[in-house]
Scaffold this active site. Structure first.
Site, short mmCIF file in Angstrom:
data_model
loop_
_atom_site.label_atom_id
_atom_site.label_comp_id
_atom_site.label_asym_id
_atom_site.label_seq_id
_atom_site.Cartn_x
_atom_site.Cartn_y
_atom_site.Cartn_z
N GLU B 356 0.83 -1.16 -0.17
CA GLU B 356 0.09 -0.10 -0.15
C GLU B 356 0.96 1.25 -0.02
OE1 GLU B 356 -0.52 -2.35 1.93
OE2 GLU B 356 -2.11 -3.51 1.27
N GLN B 417 -10.36 -6.52 8.78
CA GLN B 417 -10.69 -6.07 7.32
C GLN B 417 -11.51 -4.74 7.28
OE1 GLN B 417 -9.32 -8.45 4.77
NE2 GLN B 417 -8.37 -8.86 6.93
#
Lengths: 615, 615
Positions: B356, B417
Site C-alpha cells: 500500500e 478488514q
C-alpha cells in the site's frame, strides 16, 4: 506419524477447512488447503505446545501471518483436541470465538491478530527477539506466511531485523500457492525468486514441494538444526489442493467451495485423527522482575526542560524499577532520548533502525510475551505504523508508543518532520489512551502511569524546552486535567495541552492585566478527556477556546467537543489549531504563524469575549 | 568538465552546504558533504534539465530521497544558476522557499516532498513508471538515497515494483556514508550487503568510491547504458567528507559544523563555478487527453447496488472520457472493482500488488507527471500508507484514494478488514476532501467530481448493496449535503453517511409512524461538511444525532461538531458510532450490535426526544 498418516492428517485439515467455510457461507478454504500439509507436519512432529497451558513459558509460538487461513488454523486446533467439531462449525458466526481472522482477545492460542497481510512475520520477529535476548526458554517461533504478502515492505523490514539479529529461533514457512486474491502473484511458483531475496537479507532458505510430507518433515528438521540464522521454508503448493474444481485455479479466493459435499468426498471424506502435540520442555515461569522502588526524575519549578528529556529520564528510571520494561528505538534515540535508557539498560534496549512498522511490530511481539515495551520515534513517523497500531488494538496489545518532535514547535526542519496528525490517529484507535504533557514533572508521571494501562497508550513529547510549572509531587491521573487559572469572573476558558499550555498561561496573564479574567485548563489527558471539568468550565465561563499544535481535525478540539457528546448543549466552542501548511521558521515564529502562541490566543479570546458582549 | 573541475565543483557544493547551514544555524551539512561529488558529476555531465522550464516534458527528474540533504540540493541549484547566493543564505528562515526539507509547492524544481525517509524512491518509481509506460519522452529518473533509509520496507516495495516493471529509466544513487542519525547503520560500508539485496530484487548494481569523480562518471554512464533493469549505484562515502573535525565521525548529524569559517577554509574556500546543465531533448508537450464526453453509469431508483460497484463503473467511464486517468490497485481489484477499469483501459491500469505504501507513492509519482491517479484498496489497508498520504499533502499532490470495505458492514471477515479509522485519518490531512456516498448514482457523481479537486481526495465505498435513493441526474456538490426527510415539526436531525443513510431513513419512517417527525441529512461530503445546513438543522430541530460506521473519534460526529467551530452554540449533539471491538457476524448483525442500524437510531432518537420533553 508415518508418511501415510501425515498425509491423512493433511487431508483431514482440508476437509475441516472446507466444512467450516461451508457452514459459515464464507471464508478462505482454498488458501487453507494449500498449506494443510505444512501445518499437519508441524503439528504432528515439530511444534512443542501445551494447549492446556498456552501461557507455558517454553511453548513454541505459532503465528498465522496469512490470517485469512483461519479454517486451517481452527481445523488444526480441532486435530490437537483444543476445540470440538461443533465449535469448528460456528466459524464466522455471531458470538463465535472462531472469527474470520484470528484474534488473541478471544482465543488463548492466538499470539497476535492477523488479517492485515505482512504483519505476522514482523510480530513474530518481536516474539523471537524476546525469546532469544530476554527469556532464553528455548521456544521457537513458527510463522506461516502467504506468498502474496511478501510484496509488503514490512516483511522485508522484518527479514532485515531477523537476519541482523541472527534469530535462529525463527522459522518462516511460506505457502507459495502462486495465486493472490485477484490473480497470480508477481513470482508465481518461482521459489528461487523468493530464496534470493531472503538469502540477501541473511536467511537460510529451504525450497520444497509443500505437499510432500516427508520433504516438509526434513525441511523442519533442517530449520531446527540451523544455527545463527533465521530460516525460511519456501513451499511450492497449490491453492485449493485436492479438489479439482478449484485446485490451482483463479477466481476461488475467499469463497466456500462451489460444492462442499462433493469436495469432502473427493478429499476422502471426514476423518477423526487426533494429534498429540509435543509437550514443551520444562521451564521456569517468568521471575518477578520488580527490582527497586520507582524513583522518577524530579524537576524544579521554573526550570526549562524539554518533555522529551523528561521522557528519556523517566523511562530510564522506570527501567531500573521494573525489569520487564523494554525500549525500542527507530534510529532516533538521540532525539527521542531513549538513548539514556540504552546506556542504563543495554540488555533491554532494541535498536530497530529506520523501520517504524517493524518498530511497532517488535513492540507488539514483546508485549505478547509479557514485556512492557516503550517504542518511540518522531510523532510524524508513527503514522508509518498506523496499520500496525490498528491491528495491535485488535490484539488488545498493551504497548506504549511515544512520539517526539510534535507540532510546528519543532521549528526549522519543516512540515515533513512535524507530527500534526498523531493525536487524530491515536484517538481513533479503539481503547487507546492519548497523553500530551506540557512540563517535565508531568511527563515523568505520565510515563510511569502508562505502564499500568490497558491497550494502546500514546504519549506525545516536544522537542523544545518548556517551563516546569508543576512540582515533582503533583499527581496527574489519566482522564484528569489541571485547571491552572480560575476565578468566578472567568469569561472564557482556554483549553491547552503540551506546548500551548505556557502560551495559554501567558495569554491569560495579558488578558487578566486588561481586566479579562479567563480560565486555563491543561488537558494533558486528551483521551480519555476530563469531561466533567470541561463541562463545568463551559457552564461557568460560557465559552471554550481550544488551542493545539496539531491539525484542527481529530485532536484537542475534537476531544473537547466529545466531552459534550452526551447531548448536553455546548455554549460556544472555538478552536485554534494549525490550519496552513508550515514552512521552515524558528519555533516561536511557527507558533505565531499558526496563531497558537500567546498573542494568537489572547487575540482570539478578546474577540470572543467582545462578541459575547455584543450579543 | 575534467576530473579536477568536477572535484572542484564537489568542493563548492560542500562549501555552500556548510555556508547555508551556518547561516541557518541548523541543517544537515555532513549528510550533504558525503553526497557532494555524486551530485556534482550528475549535474555537470548526466542530468538533462532545463531549469527555466521545469515543466519540460523531457526533463530528467531528480528526487532527493534523503530529503534532509537540502543544503546540497540548494547548493546545486545555485551552481546551475537557478538561485543566487543571497537566496541560498536564506535557508530555513521564515518565508524562504529553501525549507529544511524540499517541497514542490514552493520550489518548481522539486518533484516531491521528502524528509520522511524511504519515500523518494517509491515516488521515483511512480514517475519512472509514467515515463516508461505512458509518456515515452525518454526522461530518466535519478533518486539520491541515504543508506539509513534502506531499512524502510517501502524501499523494498519500490525495489520490487521497479524490478518487476524493468524500469531502466530509473537510477538510484545510494550515498553509503555509514552513519545514521544516532550512530552507524546496520551494514556500515559493506556495499555488497546492499548490492545483494538490490540484485535479488532484479536490479543492476554498481559499487564505487563515491568520492572518485571519474568512477562516479563511469558508473552513471554504465547506468544509462543498462537496458531492461533499474540500476542502483552504491557509493562508499564519508559523512562530513573534507572537514577533519566531522569527517566519518559520529555525533555530527543534523547540525551546522562546529566552526564553519574554518571548515570553508579547509575545503579550499568559496568558489564561483557555474554548471551548464545539459538541455533535455526536444519533446512534444502532453497532448490533450480528453477523448469523449463523460457518460457516467446510471442506476434506477430502488435498485440495490454496492457503492464499490458504482465506483468501478464510474472510474471506467471517467477513463473513457479522460485519457489522463490512471488506476492503481493493491491486488484487490476484484473487491474494489478497479478490475473493470483494468479490462477497459489496460494501458492505464497499474497493479501494485499488496504494497500500500508503494500504491500511494506510485500515485503521487504519476500525479507529479500530470496524470490523474485513482488508487484503491480496502479502507482499512490505506492506514498502511498514512505517512505517504501525509507527505503527499505536503507536496500538494492531487491524488484520488478510494477505500472499499468500510466499516462493520463488511460482516463476517471481522475487524482486521474493517476500515473504522479511515475518516479520521483522511480528515486530519491538510487540504483533504473526504467523501462517503450512500448510493450508486451519488458514488458515480462523486468519482467524477473528485477529478476536479485540489489536494488529497478520499472516497469511501461499501462492500454490500445499498438501495439507490437518488436519480441519476441528481447533483452532489462537494461541501454539500442532502436533506432527505424534513418538516417544520422535526424534533431531531439524524446526520448519516454511507451505509447508515438507509438505516436513518428506515428509523425516520418508524419514528414518523409513531408521531415523532425527524429530519435526515445525508452528509456525503464529510470534509468539507455542509456547515450551513447542519447549523440550520440544529436551530430548527434542537438536536443532532450523528450515526456512522466508524469509530466515534474523527469521523462524521467530529465533522458535524466542527460545523459549529465558529463559536455558535450547539444545542445538542449525540453520536452513534462503533464503540466496541466487533467480531465476525453478518452485516446486519454487525450494524445492530454497533447500535447504528435503524433500530439503534430510532431508539436513540426516541430517548433524546423524550429527554427534551422532560427538560
Amino acid at each position: 506419524m508415518n508418511t501415510a498418516e501425515l498425509a491423512e492428517l493433511g487431508q483431514q485439515l482440508r476437509v475441516d477447512s472446507v466444512r467450516a467455510s461451508a457452514a459459515a457461507g464464507s471464508g478462505h478454504p482454498t488458501s487453507s488447503m494449500s498449506a494443510a500439509d505444512l501445518v499437519a507436519v508441524l503439528l504432528a512432529h515439530h511444534l512443542r505446545y501445551d494447549f492446556e497451558r498456552p501461557e507455558h513459558p517454553a511453548n513454541d509460538r505459532f503465528v498465522l501471518s496469512k490470517g485469512h487461513a483461519t479454517p486451517l488454523l481452527y481445523a488444526a486446533y480441532k486435530a490437537a483436541g483444543a476445540i470440538e467439531d461443533g465449535e469448528l462449525l460456528t466459524f464466522r458466526k455471531l458470538g463465535s470465538r472462531l472469527e474470520g481472522h484470528p484474534t488473541p482477545r478471544r482465543l488463548p492460542w492466538v499470539e497476535t491478530a492477523t488479517g492485515s497481510l505482512g504483519q505476522g512475520l514482523p510480530v513474530g520477529v518481536g516474539i523471537a527477539l524476546a525469546g532469544k535476548r530476554l527469556e532464553r526458554t528455548g521456544y521457537r517461533v513458527w510463522v506461516l506466511c502467504g506468498d502474496s504478502e511478501l510484496a509488503e515492505g514490512s516483511v522485508w523490514e522484518a527479514a532485515e531485523h531477523a537476519g541482523h539479529e541472527h534469530l535462529d529461533n525463527l522459522i518462516a514457512i511460506v505457502d507459495v500457492n502462486r495465486l493472490g486474491q485477484r490473480g497470480p502473484t508477481r513470482h508465481g511458483h518461482d521459489l528461487d525468486a523468493y530464496a534470493r531475496r531472503f538469502q540477501a537479507f541473511g536467511w537460510h532458505t529451504v525450497e520444497i514441494d509443500g505437499h510432500d510430507v516427508d520433504k516438509i518433515d526434513r525441511a523442519y528438521g533442517e530449520a531446527l538444526s540451523t544455527a545463527g540464522q533465521p530460516v525460511v521454508i519456501l513451499a511450492r503448493t497449490l491453492k485449493g489442493k485436492g479438489v479439482a474444481a478449484v485446485e490451482d485455479l483463479e477466481g476461488h479466493h475467499g469463497k466456500p467451495l462451489p460444492d462442499a459435499e462433493e469436495a469432502v468426498a473427493e478429499l476422502g471424506g471426514p476423518r477423526r485423527l487426533h494429534v498429540r502435540v509435543h509437550e514443551p520442555p520444562a521451564a521456569a515461569a517468568l521471575r518477578d522482575l520488580t527490582t527497586e522502588v520507582l524513583q522518577l526524575p524530579r524537576y524544579d519549578k521554573g526550570d526549562e526542560v524539554a518533555t522529551r528529556d523528561a521522557f528519556g529520564a523517566a523511562l530510564t528510571a522506570l527501567g531500573s524499577a521494573r525489569g520487564d520494561v523494554v525500549a525500542l528505538d527507530g534510529e532516533v534515540g538521540d532525539s527521542t532520548r531513549t538513548e539514556e535508557f540504552a546506556k542504563a539498560h543495554p540488555d533491554r534496549f532494541f535498536e530497530c533502525y529506520i523501520a517504524e512498522q517493524q518498530l511497532v511490530a517488535a513492540a507488539v511481539g514483546m508485549a505478547v510475551r509479557g514485556w512492557l515495551p516503550y517504542a518511540s520515534t518522531f510523532a510524524a513517523f508513527l503514522t508509518r505504523a498506523h496499520d500496525f497500531v490498528r491491528m495491535a488494538s485488535i490484539s488488545g496489545s498493551g504497548i506504549n508508543l511515544v512520539g517526539s518532535h510534535a507540532g510546528v514547535a519543532i521549528g526549522q526542519d519543516g512540515p515533513s518532520q512535524m507530527g500534526l496528525e498523531d493525536l487524530a490517529m491515536f484517538r481513533s484507535v479503539y481503547g487507546s489512551t492519548v497523553l500530551y504533557p506540557c512540563d517535565a514533572n508531568q511527563t515523568a508521571r505520565l510515563v510511569a502511569a502508562m505502564a499500568g494501562l490497558d491497550g494502546i497508550r500514546y504519549l506525545r513529547t516536544s522537542r523544545g524546552k518548556t517551563p516546569v510549572i508543576y512540582g515533582p509531587d503533583e499527581e496527574f491521573p489519566v482522564g484528569g486535567s489541571k485547571t491552572l487559572r480560575s476565578s468566578e469572573e472567568d469569561r472564557l476558558t482556554v483549553v491547552a495541552a503540551g506546548v500551548t499550555v505556557p502560551e495559554a498561561l501567558a495569554a491569560a496573564d495579558r488578558l487578566a492585566a486588561d481586566g479579562i479574567p479567563v480560565r486555563v485548563i491543561d488537558l494533558y489527558s486528551v483521551k480519555p478527556a476530563d469531561a466533567e471539568t470541561l463541562q463545568r468550565a463551559a457552564e461557568e465561563t460560557g465559552c471554550l477556546l481550544t488551542v493545539e499544535d496539531h491539525r484542527a481535525e481529530g485532536g484537542v478540539g475534537d476531544a473537547v467537543a466529545e466531552a459534550f457528546a452526551d447531548g448536553r448543549p455546548v455554549p460556544r466552542l472555538v478552536r485554534l489549531a494549525v490550519r496552513t501548511m508550515p514552512g521552515s521558521a524558528a519555533p516561536d515564529e511557527q507558533l505565531h504563524a499558526a496563531g497558537i502562541d500567546a498573542v494568537g490566543i489572547a487575540a482570539a479570546a478578546r474577540l470572543l469575549v467582545e462578541e459575547a458582549v455584543v450579543r
